[in-house]
Design an enzyme around this catalytic site. Structure first.
Site, short mmCIF file in Angstrom:
data_model
loop_
_atom_site.label_atom_id
_atom_site.label_comp_id
_atom_site.label_asym_id
_atom_site.label_seq_id
_atom_site.Cartn_x
_atom_site.Cartn_y
_atom_site.Cartn_z
N CYS A 28 0.84 -1.18 0.00
CA CYS A 28 0.00 0.00 0.00
C CYS A 28 0.89 1.25 0.00
O CYS A 28 2.10 1.17 0.21
CB CYS A 28 -0.87 0.01 1.25
SG CYS A 28 -2.07 -1.33 1.35
N GLU A 75 0.82 3.63 2.27
CA GLU A 75 1.24 4.02 3.61
C GLU A 75 2.62 3.46 3.97
O GLU A 75 3.48 4.21 4.45
CB GLU A 75 0.21 3.57 4.65
CG GLU A 75 -1.13 4.29 4.53
CD GLU A 75 -2.16 3.51 3.73
OE1 GLU A 75 -1.78 2.87 2.72
OE2 GLU A 75 -3.33 3.55 4.10
N CYS A 78 -6.11 0.07 5.40
CA CYS A 78 -6.52 -1.34 5.46
C CYS A 78 -6.01 -1.96 6.77
O CYS A 78 -5.24 -1.35 7.52
CB CYS A 78 -5.99 -2.10 4.24
SG CYS A 78 -4.23 -2.48 4.30
N CYS A 131 -2.19 -2.14 7.10
CA CYS A 131 -1.59 -0.83 7.37
C CYS A 131 -1.89 -0.37 8.79
O CYS A 131 -1.06 0.25 9.44
CB CYS A 131 -2.06 0.21 6.36
SG CYS A 131 -1.30 -0.07 4.73
ZN LIG Z 1 -2.94 -0.80 3.38
#
Ligand SMILES: [Zn+2]
Length: 137
Positions: A60, A62, A96, A99
């Site tokens: 991701c 992040e 998510c 994360c």
């Molecule tokens: Zn994520």
């Protein structure tokens, strides 16, 4: 467990959202880079990242932004946000589960700016993952 304490956004939160939107606007690719993230650190510096999609997986945005901050010697993240692209808009996303765990491990007291039912809010990372796993590393 008490309800998470949500706080209104400040001008610096809006700057952070703008940084996430800017990195995504500059690097958007429908299949490869569809999310942008930005973190601000105790130093006041902002670091950004985009997701790196691959066949069925990929980090991701992040962790890319967090990695950029740590790669530059930062150790204290104070706030984080991620955005996606929807037409000409760049709405704020919620992190998510993976994360959330990452953010709680590295910055449990960082403010996470996220979206909930159309509202943009912020709260401490630890509030977004109650009862989280901890290896105490
Ligand atoms: Zn994520």
């Amino acid at each position: 467990m008490p309800a998470p304490a949500f706080q209104p956004l400040t001008a610096s939160d809006k700057d952070l959202i703008a940084a996430a939107r800017d990195v995504l606007r500059r690097n958007y690719h429908r299949e490869r880079h569809s999310v942008g993230a930005a973190v601000v650190c105790e130093s006041g510096r902002i670091y950004t990242g985009i997701n790196v999609e691959a066949c069925g997986y990929g980090p991701c945005a992040e962790p890319i932004a967090i990695g950029a901050a740590f790669s530059n010697g930062e150790r204290q993240i104070t706030a984080i946000v991620a955005v996606c692209k929807s037409g000409s808009r760049y709405p704020v996303l919620s992190p998510c589960g993976n994360c959330r765990q990452l953010i709680v491990d590295y910055a449990p007291d960082a403010m996470v700016i996220f979206s909930n039912r159309g509202k943009v809010l912020k709260t401490k990372a630890r509030n977004l993952l109650p009862g989280n796993y901890s290896s105490h590393f």
